[in-house]
Scaffold this motif. Sequence first.
Motif, PDB file in Angstrom:
ATOM      1  N   GLN A   1      37.206  49.626  45.016  1.00 37.29           N
ATOM      2  CA  GLN A   1      36.689  48.257  44.962  1.00 37.29           C
ATOM      3  C   GLN A   1      37.836  47.261  44.989  1.00 37.29           C
ATOM      4  O   GLN A   1      38.909  47.511  44.435  1.00 37.29           O
ATOM      5  CB  GLN A   1      35.857  48.054  43.694  1.00 37.29           C
ATOM      6  N   SER A   2      37.609  46.120  45.640  1.00 33.91           N
ATOM      7  CA  SER A   2      38.628  45.078  45.743  1.00 33.91           C
ATOM      8  C   SER A   2      38.470  44.063  44.619  1.00 33.91           C
ATOM      9  O   SER A   2      37.360  43.599  44.339  1.00 33.91           O
ATOM     10  CB  SER A   2      38.517  44.356  47.087  1.00 33.91           C
ATOM     11  N   VAL A   3      39.593  43.726  44.000  1.00 33.15           N
ATOM     12  CA  VAL A   3      39.616  42.717  42.946  1.00 33.15           C
ATOM     13  C   VAL A   3      40.826  41.811  43.197  1.00 33.15           C
ATOM     14  O   VAL A   3      41.921  42.302  43.476  1.00 33.15           O
ATOM     15  CB  VAL A   3      39.725  43.351  41.544  1.00 33.15           C
ATOM     16  N   ALA A   4      40.617  40.503  43.102  1.00 33.49           N
ATOM     17  CA  ALA A   4      41.729  39.559  43.259  1.00 33.49           C
ATOM     18  C   ALA A   4      42.408  39.355  41.911  1.00 33.49           C
ATOM     19  O   ALA A   4      41.751  39.091  40.909  1.00 33.49           O
ATOM     20  CB  ALA A   4      41.225  38.226  43.796  1.00 33.49           C
ATOM     21  N   HIS A   5      43.733  39.497  41.896  1.00 31.81           N
ATOM     22  CA  HIS A   5      44.549  39.316  40.691  1.00 31.81           C
ATOM     23  C   HIS A   5      45.531  38.185  40.957  1.00 31.81           C
ATOM     24  O   HIS A   5      46.420  38.332  41.791  1.00 31.81           O
ATOM     25  CB  HIS A   5      45.318  40.603  40.356  1.00 31.81           C
ATOM     26  N   ASN A   6      45.327  37.044  40.280  1.00 31.29           N
ATOM     27  CA  ASN A   6      46.111  35.849  40.589  1.00 31.29           C
ATOM     28  C   ASN A   6      46.045  35.551  42.084  1.00 31.29           C
ATOM     29  O   ASN A   6      47.008  35.084  42.679  1.00 31.29           O
ATOM     30  CB  ASN A   6      47.570  36.004  40.149  1.00 31.29           C
TER      31      ASN A   6
END
Length: 202
Positions: free
Chosen positions: A38-43
């Motif tokens: 799964q893709s997650v945006a971090h900053n």
Amino acid sequence: MFSGIVETTARVVAIERENTNIHFTFECSFGDELGIDQSVAHNGVCLTVVSREGKQYVVTAMDETLKRSNLDVLKVGDEVNVERSMIMNGRLDGHIVQGHVDETAVCTKVENMDGSYFFTFEYAANPEMARRGYFCVDKGSVTVNGVSLTVCNPTDNSFQVSIIPYTYEHTNFHAIEEGTKVNIEFDIIGKYIARLQHFEEK
């Protein structure tokens, strides 16, 4: 694809370097809902979940990502803004964010405007990159540490944004001060327009 509407913050639990890559372990409120791949945006940086246990999960940042972002300065205990990928059946509350950070900027000023906050950021000016759409326009969109924001008072190498109390308290903007390095992603629409103009000029 993301919208720049940060869901919550995640805390850095562990950092492991492997050759030119860094494996980050984060913990956040929705960590136990994540799936592998799964893709997650971090900053604002799109990273893929490679393993998970409880509310903790691991993502890997490669050399190119580390060079363009502020992930390489993270320490255990730091918090980052996180957003899961956008569901394409609802309102787009922010703007179209790819999660592909273009470069970093440095905070040069923070002003308390008696209820809101005014941040000034400065980035490296590059005429060639500007011709390719890597710049800000007044009242346009920019992503700062994954937060979709409206640009104020842009110059060739700086811009300002106004932050409401809710955003200040619920993202890592409350930890940004003069000298803090942040990730920025310029508006993808501007990049496409600049690219189209390049072909029209030929």
